[in-house]
Design an enzyme around this catalytic site. Sequence first.
Site, mmCIF file in Angstrom:
data_model
loop_
_atom_site.group_PDB
_atom_site.id
_atom_site.type_symbol
_atom_site.label_atom_id
_atom_site.label_comp_id
_atom_site.label_asym_id
_atom_site.label_seq_id
_atom_site.Cartn_x
_atom_site.Cartn_y
_atom_site.Cartn_z
ATOM 1 N N GLY A 12 0.777 -1.237 0.000
ATOM 2 C CA GLY A 12 0.000 0.000 0.000
ATOM 3 C C GLY A 12 0.805 1.282 0.000
ATOM 4 O O GLY A 12 0.308 2.330 0.414
ATOM 5 N N ASN A 14 1.584 3.024 -2.559
ATOM 6 C CA ASN A 14 0.917 3.942 -3.496
ATOM 7 C C ASN A 14 -0.383 4.479 -2.907
ATOM 8 O O ASN A 14 -0.732 5.638 -3.133
ATOM 9 C CB ASN A 14 0.700 3.260 -4.847
ATOM 10 C CG ASN A 14 1.997 3.147 -5.611
ATOM 11 O OD1 ASN A 14 2.476 4.120 -6.177
ATOM 12 N ND2 ASN A 14 2.610 1.972 -5.576
ATOM 13 N N MET A 95 -4.095 -7.062 -7.444
ATOM 14 C CA MET A 95 -3.495 -8.119 -8.252
ATOM 15 C C MET A 95 -4.498 -9.078 -8.894
ATOM 16 O O MET A 95 -4.116 -10.155 -9.336
ATOM 17 C CB MET A 95 -2.461 -8.878 -7.412
ATOM 18 C CG MET A 95 -1.220 -8.033 -7.169
ATOM 19 S SD MET A 95 -0.575 -7.257 -8.681
ATOM 20 C CE MET A 95 1.021 -6.700 -8.146
ATOM 21 N N LEU A 98 -9.733 -7.524 -13.520
ATOM 22 C CA LEU A 98 -11.168 -7.271 -13.380
ATOM 23 C C LEU A 98 -11.897 -7.599 -14.683
ATOM 24 O O LEU A 98 -11.469 -7.196 -15.757
ATOM 25 C CB LEU A 98 -11.397 -5.809 -13.005
ATOM 26 C CG LEU A 98 -10.887 -5.417 -11.606
ATOM 27 C CD1 LEU A 98 -10.928 -3.910 -11.439
ATOM 28 C CD2 LEU A 98 -11.695 -6.114 -10.517
ATOM 29 N N ASN A 112 -5.469 2.292 -13.552
ATOM 30 C CA ASN A 112 -4.516 1.261 -13.098
ATOM 31 C C ASN A 112 -3.086 1.787 -13.146
ATOM 32 O O ASN A 112 -2.681 2.472 -14.088
ATOM 33 C CB ASN A 112 -4.615 0.024 -14.000
ATOM 34 C CG ASN A 112 -3.703 -1.103 -13.531
ATOM 35 O OD1 ASN A 112 -3.643 -1.412 -12.337
ATOM 36 N ND2 ASN A 112 -2.986 -1.717 -14.461
ATOM 37 N N HIS A 114 0.880 0.569 -13.248
ATOM 38 C CA HIS A 114 1.680 -0.614 -13.571
ATOM 39 C C HIS A 114 3.160 -0.216 -13.649
ATOM 40 O O HIS A 114 3.496 0.783 -14.286
ATOM 41 C CB HIS A 114 1.227 -1.236 -14.893
ATOM 42 C CG HIS A 114 1.934 -2.522 -15.197
ATOM 43 N ND1 HIS A 114 1.841 -3.622 -14.370
ATOM 44 C CD2 HIS A 114 2.759 -2.880 -16.205
ATOM 45 C CE1 HIS A 114 2.580 -4.596 -14.870
ATOM 46 N NE2 HIS A 114 3.155 -4.179 -15.980
ATOM 47 N N GLU A 184 6.407 5.976 -9.193
ATOM 48 C CA GLU A 184 4.990 5.590 -9.101
ATOM 49 C C GLU A 184 4.226 6.534 -8.181
ATOM 50 O O GLU A 184 3.118 6.978 -8.521
ATOM 51 C CB GLU A 184 4.864 4.172 -8.537
ATOM 52 C CG GLU A 184 5.249 3.083 -9.493
ATOM 53 C CD GLU A 184 4.880 1.708 -8.962
ATOM 54 O OE1 GLU A 184 4.321 0.934 -9.736
ATOM 55 O OE2 GLU A 184 5.156 1.420 -7.781
HETATM 56 C C1 GAR Z 1 3.206 -1.323 -7.473
HETATM 57 O O1 GAR Z 1 4.535 -1.413 -7.930
HETATM 58 C C2 GAR Z 1 2.236 -1.401 -8.640
HETATM 59 O O2 GAR Z 1 2.692 -0.739 -9.787
HETATM 60 C C3 GAR Z 1 2.147 -2.888 -8.850
HETATM 61 O O3 GAR Z 1 2.038 -3.394 -7.537
HETATM 62 C C4 GAR Z 1 2.850 -2.574 -6.672
HETATM 63 C C5 GAR Z 1 2.063 -2.252 -5.420
HETATM 64 O O4 GAR Z 1 2.888 -1.601 -4.487
HETATM 65 N N1 GAR Z 1 1.035 -3.252 -9.699
HETATM 66 C C6 GAR Z 1 1.107 -4.178 -10.652
HETATM 67 O O5 GAR Z 1 2.093 -4.858 -10.846
HETATM 68 C C7 GAR Z 1 -0.145 -4.335 -11.503
HETATM 69 N N2 GAR Z 1 0.065 -5.279 -12.522
HETATM 70 P P1 GAR Z 1 2.244 -0.910 -3.200
HETATM 71 O O6 GAR Z 1 1.323 -1.945 -2.538
HETATM 72 O O7 GAR Z 1 3.407 -0.576 -2.314
HETATM 73 O O8 GAR Z 1 1.493 0.303 -3.637
#
Ligand code: GAR
Length: 206
Positions: A12, A14, A95, A98, A112, A114, A184
């Site tokens: 979490g 982000n 993850m 949808l 989203n 990525h 990000e």
């Molecule tokens: C992030 O790096 C995001 O870009 C990725 O999961 C991580 C979550 O980090 N998402 C994907 O790979 C989607 N395919 P966080 O829980 O620290 O925010």
Amino acid sequence: MPRIAVLISGFGSNLQAIIDAVAEGRLPGVAIAVVVSNRRDAYGLERARRAGIPTEYHPLKPYRDTGRTRQEYDADLAALLKRYNVEWVVLAGWMHVLSNAFLQHFPNRVINLHPALPGMFPGTGAIRRAFEAYQRGEIDHTGVMVHLVPDEAVDAGPVILQETVPIYPDDTLETLEERIHQVEHRLLVEAIRKTVLEHSQSQEEG
Ligand code: GAR
């Protein structure tokens, strides 16, 4: 006031970037209505609780165990968000892919994040796969993108923002991950401003 849901599966960081941006007035008017996780132990749920944001746990396993479909899981998730009067959905490390059973309720309203550039390394483990491709001499940079989710394609759709992230010879997977997460956290907040806030402003003007 635009109400967003943030969907997470893990750490979490982000989500935290969005919480901080809202608290610091960098997303004026945006309210995080609810944070949903498909994993009970996701640390992001703790971050939401600390910020006073309602949380929901929506696991897939009970659906699998009772022979209910992924479409039913997704439709129930959409219904859950509707109860919070959510208009926009931000996937911040969610993850699950949808299906249309969910997406039809939020057309052009699902965002989203990525950790790769468009068309590169869709799915899980994108940073690790980019690092391995770098080590094989196939790429010399990777990146981050934030995009709309129009359909069931994985980590694909109209790009809101993207940014290149360099990979250096002395990088480890950990230093590359750190550099990508920094980008990000900034890009996701900027993309929410660009889509959610500009959309609500244009509606007010119209
Ligand atoms: C992030 O790096 C995001 O870009 C990725 O999961 C991580 C979550 O980090 N998402 C994907 O790979 C989607 N395919 P966080 O829980 O620290 O925010």
